[in-house]
Write a protein that holds these residues in place. Structure first.
Motif, PDB file in Angstrom:
ATOM      1  N   ASP A  55       7.110   8.235  24.663  1.00  0.00           N
ATOM      2  CA  ASP A  55       6.851   7.646  23.346  1.00  0.00           C
ATOM      3  C   ASP A  55       5.430   7.088  23.275  1.00  0.00           C
ATOM      4  N   SER A  56       5.015   6.460  24.352  1.00  0.00           N
ATOM      5  CA  SER A  56       3.650   5.919  24.394  1.00  0.00           C
ATOM      6  C   SER A  56       2.620   7.054  24.304  1.00  0.00           C
ATOM      7  N   LEU A  57       2.866   8.131  25.027  1.00  0.00           N
ATOM      8  CA  LEU A  57       1.961   9.293  24.969  1.00  0.00           C
ATOM      9  C   LEU A  57       1.989   9.925  23.582  1.00  0.00           C
ATOM     10  N   THR A  96       2.484   8.400  20.795  1.00  0.00           N
ATOM     11  CA  THR A  96       1.679   7.521  19.930  1.00  0.00           C
ATOM     12  C   THR A  96       0.190   7.803  20.164  1.00  0.00           C
ATOM     13  N   GLU A  97      -0.218   7.929  21.410  1.00  0.00           N
ATOM     14  CA  GLU A  97      -1.622   8.223  21.730  1.00  0.00           C
ATOM     15  C   GLU A  97      -2.031   9.581  21.157  1.00  0.00           C
ATOM     16  N   GLN A 141      10.018   5.864  27.457  1.00  0.00           N
ATOM     17  CA  GLN A 141       8.978   4.905  27.041  1.00  0.00           C
ATOM     18  C   GLN A 141       7.591   5.509  27.247  1.00  0.00           C
ATOM     19  N   THR A 142       7.416   6.160  28.391  1.00  0.00           N
ATOM     20  CA  THR A 142       6.122   6.776  28.676  1.00  0.00           C
ATOM     21  C   THR A 142       5.845   7.900  27.682  1.00  0.00           C
TER      22      THR A 142
END
Length: 145
Positions: free
Chosen positions: A117-119, A121-122, A114-115
Motif C-alpha cells: 500500500d505504501s509503494l 501511494t508512492e 502495508q508495504t
C-alpha cells in the motif's frame, strides 16, 4: 406265626421277656427303617449336590476362561485407546504449530500489504508528477511500464 411257635415252647417268665424283646425289636426296627430310608435319601441328595457342585465348577472354569479372554480384549482396547489418545495429542500439537504458522503468515501478509500500500501511494505520487510533464492526451503509462 413263627413267633407263636417260639412262644409255645417258652416258660411264662421267658415268654414275657421274649414279648418285651419282640416289642422293643419292632419299635427299633420301625425307627431303623425310617433312618435307613433317610440315609438313602441323603445319599441321593448328596449325589445330586455333588453333581451340582461339579457343574458349578465347570461353569466357573468356563467363566474364568471367558474372563481371561475379556481381560485380553480389554488390554488390547486399552492399548488402542492409548494409541488413539497419543495421536490426538500429536494432532493437537500440530494444530498449535499450524496456528502459530498461520499467525506468523498473517503478520507477514499484513506487513506485505502495508508495504505494498505504501509503494502504491508512492507510485501514485510519481504518476501524478510525471503527468504534469506529459503533453495533453499523452498516455504516461507507456513511459512508466
Amino acid at each position: 406265626r413263627r413267633l407263636v411257635e417260639m412262644m409255645r415252647g417258652c416258660k411264662d417268665k421267658d415268654r414275657v421277656q421274649l414279648e418285651t424283646y419282640i416289642r422293643d425289636w419292632r419299635g427299633l426296627n420301625v425307627r431303623y427303617r425310617i433312618y435307613e430310608n433317610e440315609s438313602v435319601d441323603c445319599e441321593r441328595e448328596l449325589a445330586g449336590l455333588r453333581s451340582r457342585k461339579e457343574a458349578s465348577a465347570q461353569v466357573k472354569r468356563h467363566l474364568s476362561g471367558d474372563l481371561e479372554d475379556a481381560n485380553r480384549r480389554m488390554d488390547l482396547l486399552m492399548q488402542e485407546i492409548e494409541l488413539i489418545q497419543d495421536q490426538v495429542e500429536q494432532q493437537k500439537a500440530k494444530d498449535s504449530e499450524t496456528d502459530a504458522e498461520i499467525a506468523e503468515k498473517q503478520r507477514r501478509q499484513q506487513l506485505v500489504k502495508q508495504t505494498k500500500d505504501s509503494l502504491a501511494t508512492e507510485r501514485d505520487k510519481i504518476r501524478l508528477m510525471v503527468s504534469h510533464f506529459a503533453p495533453p492526451g499523452f498516455d504516461i503509462d507507456t513511459v512508466l511500464d
